[in-house]
Design a protein around this motif. Structure first.
Motif, PDB file in Angstrom:
ATOM      1  N   TYR A 133     -60.745-169.246 -37.814  1.00  0.00           N
ATOM      2  CA  TYR A 133     -61.615-169.784 -38.919  1.00  0.00           C
ATOM      3  C   TYR A 133     -61.569-171.695 -38.870  1.00  0.00           C
ATOM      4  O   TYR A 133     -61.835-171.820 -39.245  1.00  0.00           O
ATOM      5  CB  TYR A 133     -60.037-168.958 -40.003  1.00  0.00           C
ATOM      6  CG  TYR A 133     -60.313-170.361 -41.324  1.00  0.00           C
ATOM      7  CD1 TYR A 133     -61.325-169.879 -42.364  1.00  0.00           C
ATOM      8  CD2 TYR A 133     -59.704-170.970 -41.741  1.00  0.00           C
ATOM      9  CE1 TYR A 133     -61.817-170.102 -43.529  1.00  0.00           C
ATOM     10  CE2 TYR A 133     -59.581-171.964 -43.209  1.00  0.00           C
ATOM     11  CZ  TYR A 133     -60.854-171.509 -43.844  1.00  0.00           C
ATOM     12  OH  TYR A 133     -60.809-172.031 -45.097  1.00  0.00           O
TER      13      TYR A 133
ATOM     14  N   TYR B  34     -53.615-162.186 -36.426  1.00  0.00           N
ATOM     15  CA  TYR B  34     -53.692-163.597 -37.264  1.00  0.00           C
ATOM     16  C   TYR B  34     -53.405-164.589 -36.109  1.00  0.00           C
ATOM     17  O   TYR B  34     -54.128-165.491 -36.719  1.00  0.00           O
ATOM     18  CB  TYR B  34     -52.420-163.744 -38.111  1.00  0.00           C
ATOM     19  CG  TYR B  34     -52.085-164.500 -39.409  1.00  0.00           C
ATOM     20  CD1 TYR B  34     -52.778-164.706 -40.649  1.00  0.00           C
ATOM     21  CD2 TYR B  34     -51.350-165.593 -38.900  1.00  0.00           C
ATOM     22  CE1 TYR B  34     -53.095-165.795 -41.187  1.00  0.00           C
ATOM     23  CE2 TYR B  34     -51.546-166.930 -39.605  1.00  0.00           C
ATOM     24  CZ  TYR B  34     -51.625-166.845 -41.270  1.00  0.00           C
ATOM     25  OH  TYR B  34     -51.987-167.802 -42.306  1.00  0.00           O
TER      26      TYR B  34
ATOM     27  N   GLN C 183     -57.375-165.418 -35.586  1.00  0.00           N
ATOM     28  CA  GLN C 183     -58.042-165.884 -36.885  1.00  0.00           C
ATOM     29  C   GLN C 183     -57.308-166.909 -37.470  1.00  0.00           C
ATOM     30  O   GLN C 183     -58.773-167.197 -37.960  1.00  0.00           O
ATOM     31  CB  GLN C 183     -58.050-163.809 -37.727  1.00  0.00           C
ATOM     32  CG  GLN C 183     -57.904-162.807 -37.588  1.00  0.00           C
ATOM     33  CD  GLN C 183     -57.602-161.719 -37.966  1.00  0.00           C
ATOM     34  OE1 GLN C 183     -56.680-161.989 -39.016  1.00  0.00           O
ATOM     35  NE2 GLN C 183     -58.662-160.416 -38.763  1.00  0.00           N
TER      36      GLN C 183
ATOM     37  N   GLN D  80     -65.586-164.286 -42.774  1.00  0.00           N
ATOM     38  CA  GLN D  80     -65.158-163.538 -42.038  1.00  0.00           C
ATOM     39  C   GLN D  80     -63.652-163.735 -41.425  1.00  0.00           C
ATOM     40  O   GLN D  80     -62.946-162.054 -41.013  1.00  0.00           O
ATOM     41  CB  GLN D  80     -66.380-163.304 -40.060  1.00  0.00           C
ATOM     42  CG  GLN D  80     -65.317-161.961 -39.818  1.00  0.00           C
ATOM     43  CD  GLN D  80     -66.791-161.987 -38.117  1.00  0.00           C
ATOM     44  OE1 GLN D  80     -67.230-163.142 -38.015  1.00  0.00           O
ATOM     45  NE2 GLN D  80     -65.922-161.685 -37.154  1.00  0.00           N
ATOM     46  N   TYR D  81     -63.130-165.601 -41.185  1.00  0.00           N
ATOM     47  CA  TYR D  81     -61.668-165.051 -40.522  1.00  0.00           C
ATOM     48  C   TYR D  81     -61.271-165.551 -41.737  1.00  0.00           C
ATOM     49  O   TYR D  81     -59.853-165.314 -41.529  1.00  0.00           O
ATOM     50  CB  TYR D  81     -62.156-166.371 -39.313  1.00  0.00           C
ATOM     51  CG  TYR D  81     -62.759-165.651 -38.293  1.00  0.00           C
ATOM     52  CD1 TYR D  81     -62.091-164.820 -37.422  1.00  0.00           C
ATOM     53  CD2 TYR D  81     -64.241-165.833 -37.673  1.00  0.00           C
ATOM     54  CE1 TYR D  81     -63.144-164.310 -36.042  1.00  0.00           C
ATOM     55  CE2 TYR D  81     -64.929-165.388 -37.142  1.00  0.00           C
ATOM     56  CZ  TYR D  81     -64.116-164.848 -36.468  1.00  0.00           C
ATOM     57  OH  TYR D  81     -64.810-163.859 -35.234  1.00  0.00           O
TER      58      TYR D  81
END
Lengths: 206, 368
Positions: B154, B147, B150, B188-189
């Motif tokens: 992001y 997480y 990501q 995607q993220y």
């Protein structure tokens, strides 16, 4: 010693010029300059000559944009190399890295950077047009994307893919995962996770 | 997991201090300004590599000195482990586990987890949404490294997209093709970040409500509401819908980086309708739930750091909390308080394995 109190303008000038180079501060610069002063005249001349000739005579290969002594670099003009495979890299340094693997016999294409709006680098600053032209003219079977595994590298990969996927060319990218010689307990979770997802069939070499 | 020993050198107001802790409740009592909270902050350093006040490392050096050191001895999975943190003015922070220097501090975070409950948690209610996102993100990242990765990716994509929007304005050009590259990265993220947060709040809510009832003993109904526009539309559609506004404002106006958490009591925002005691009960329950969450995911109980916990609570709530923390639910606990007598009672109530330190300006007294 106060580094700003030079006894000679010539000395100060030389120090200032060296200090403009990356990784060199004023102290190192002074050390280099004083070193040059102790050297023979001819030796210093060789150095300055090498630098001048480098800047004046260096070419960028018309085909792959790698640094070269002639219009077409040694790699591109070598008939023994595989001219149907092109490895796309960010910079000249990356060409050297891939060459050092001794595993690659194809050609290169040097982009000159990767897309990053933060650094003000867009597609027009890089050599995508030349790459597309090369592919559209045919004769290339495979494009290997060998860019950094960062977000900017990934984005550049996507961009290239979008521009090239209309042509009949195979587009591949470097494998990502646990590096050779790593012990699993020291591999980070992201890398290990990705290696699991992209696992490959085990083949015994006979 | 337990912290057995702590050694401080030139950390905040401590010249030199040495502590041996008990496996259950350890409390520090003393007057204002003697340095009770600083001990908790030192433990926070060993756990999360930084001060809980998010200050610059060098500001924690004792006045007039140029470095501080914190050393801890933990008992973790039956093994004794040493954690060392050293900060020198104008130098990189040194962090070692068992005498081995970390190359990345993020490798350490999560190994010796801790949860801090402190008066500065008020910011979670009073300040902007950035505080509440940080709470959610750090709670999830403590056990889910994917997480964290990501989320970082992001945020990078948003940063690049914003730079691109700015450059469109400056060059009077617009390329939907280039923008969509960064949209794709955000999607995607961003999609997994959103769903991970959604799961987290869903899992956290019942535990949080349980703790709130235990602390308050009251009928108030509390809720955590994750508010995100992604509940109603995909990030792809949101980005498409916000395109013309994003171009004018030159930054990305939709996505998980704009999400918020709403703290509700009886259907109304607690920020406006909760009393100070209710707000504090709310925050304490939230942190306890966070504790419980990490304990379950990690299968090791974090250290609980309770700074000035009893302030603002009525007697009934103090009693409820004492009952709660002295039960078996929490592992090792560190508490600061100004009331020495109250702490003595608490410790008498909760049995063995406790230690009580009376902090004076120049020395530390151990009360049996």
């Amino acid at each position: 010693m106060n580094i700003n109190s030079f006894s000679s303008k010539l000395l100060e000038n030389a120090v200032n010029e060296f200090a403009k180079l990356p990784g060199i501060g004023r102290k190192t610069s002074l050390r280099l300059v004083l070193h040059l002063l102790r050297k023979d005249f001819t030796e210093v001349e060789q150095l300055s000559d090498a630098m001048l000739r480098l800047r004046r005579e260096i070419c960028y290969c018309k085909i792959c944009h790698n640094i070269s002594d002639s219009e077409i670099c040694e790699i591109c003009s070598n008939p023994l190399r595989d001219h149907t495979t092109v490895c796309v890299v960010e910079s000249v340094k990356d060409v050297m890295s891939v060459e050092n693997t001794m595993q690659y016999k194809g050609l290169y294409h040097v982009l000159g950077g990767i897309i990053s709006p933060i650094d003000g680098i867009g597609p027009d600053d890089l050599t995508f047009d030349a790459l597309e032209k090369k592919v559209s003219e045919g004769g290339i079977n495979e494009i290997i994307l060998a860019l950094s595994t960062t977000m900017e590298g990934d984005t550049t990969n996507f961009y290239i893919y979008r521009r090239l996927n209309k042509y009949p060319v195979k587009i591949t990218t470097l494998a990502r995962g646990v590096s050779v010689g790593d012990e699993l307990e020291y591999a980070d979770q992201i890398t290990l996770g990705r290696s699991l997802i992209n696992r490959q069939l085990f083949v015994m070499e006979s | 997991m337990q912290l057995q020993k702590l050694f401080l050198l030139d950390f905040k107001n401590y010249v030199e201090a040495d502590f041996s802790f008990g496996p259950k409740i350890n409390c520090f009592t003393g007057n204002n300004g003697v340095g009770k909270t600083n001990i908790l902050d030192a433990i926070h350093y060993l756990s999360l590599c930084k001060s809980h006040l998010n200050t610059q490392d060098s500001l924690n050096i004792r006045h007039g000195r140029d470095s501080f050191m914190i050393q801890g001895e933990f008992l973790r999975n039956g093994l004794t482990e040493q954690v060392h943190c050293g900060v020198k003015q104008n130098q990189k922070k040194h962090f070692q586990r068992n005498k081995k220097e970390y190359s990345r501090l993020s490798d350490h975070i999560g190994l010796f987890p801790s949860i801090m409950v402190s008066p500065s948690d008020n910011a979670l209610i009073g300040e902007g949404s950035v505080e509440r996102r940080r709470f959610m993100d750090s709670a999830i990242s403590q056990f889910d490294k994917v997480y964290l990765e990501q989320l970082v990716m992001y945020q990078k994509a948003v940063y690049q997209r914003n730079a691109l929007l700015k450059s469109f304005q400056e060059t009077h050009q617009f390329s939907p093709e280039m923008l969509s590259l960064w949209d794709d990265q955000m999607i995607q993220y961003g999609e997994p970040v959103f769903s991970r947060r959604e799961d987290f709040i869903r899992e956290l809510t019942p535990v949080f409500q349980y703790f709130y009832q235990e602390i308050s003993g009251a009928e108030e109904k509390v809720e955590l509401v994750y508010s995100s526009r992604m509940h109603h539309a995909s990030l792809k559609d949101l980005l498409a819908g916000a395109l013309s506004r994003d171009r004018i404002l030159q930054y990305t106006t939709v996505g998980p980086h704009k999400d918020d958490l709403q703290w509700m009591m009886n259907g109304f925002p607690i920020r406006k309708f909760g009393s100070q005691g209710q707000q504090k009960s709310f925050l304490t329950a939230l942190k306890f739930a966070n504790y419980d969450f990490i304990a379950q995911k990690n299968e090791t109980r974090p250290i609980l750091l309770l700074d000035d916990l009893f302030d603002k609570f009525d007697n009934k709530r103090v009693e409820n909390i004492v009952r709660l923390v002295s039960g078996g639910r929490f592992g090792q606990i560190f508490i600061t308080d100004t009331h020495t007598e109250r702490m003595k009672e608490l410790l008498a109530f909760s049995g063995s394995g406790n230690r009580h330190f009376l902090i004076h300006g120049d020395h530390i007294e151990i009360i049996d």
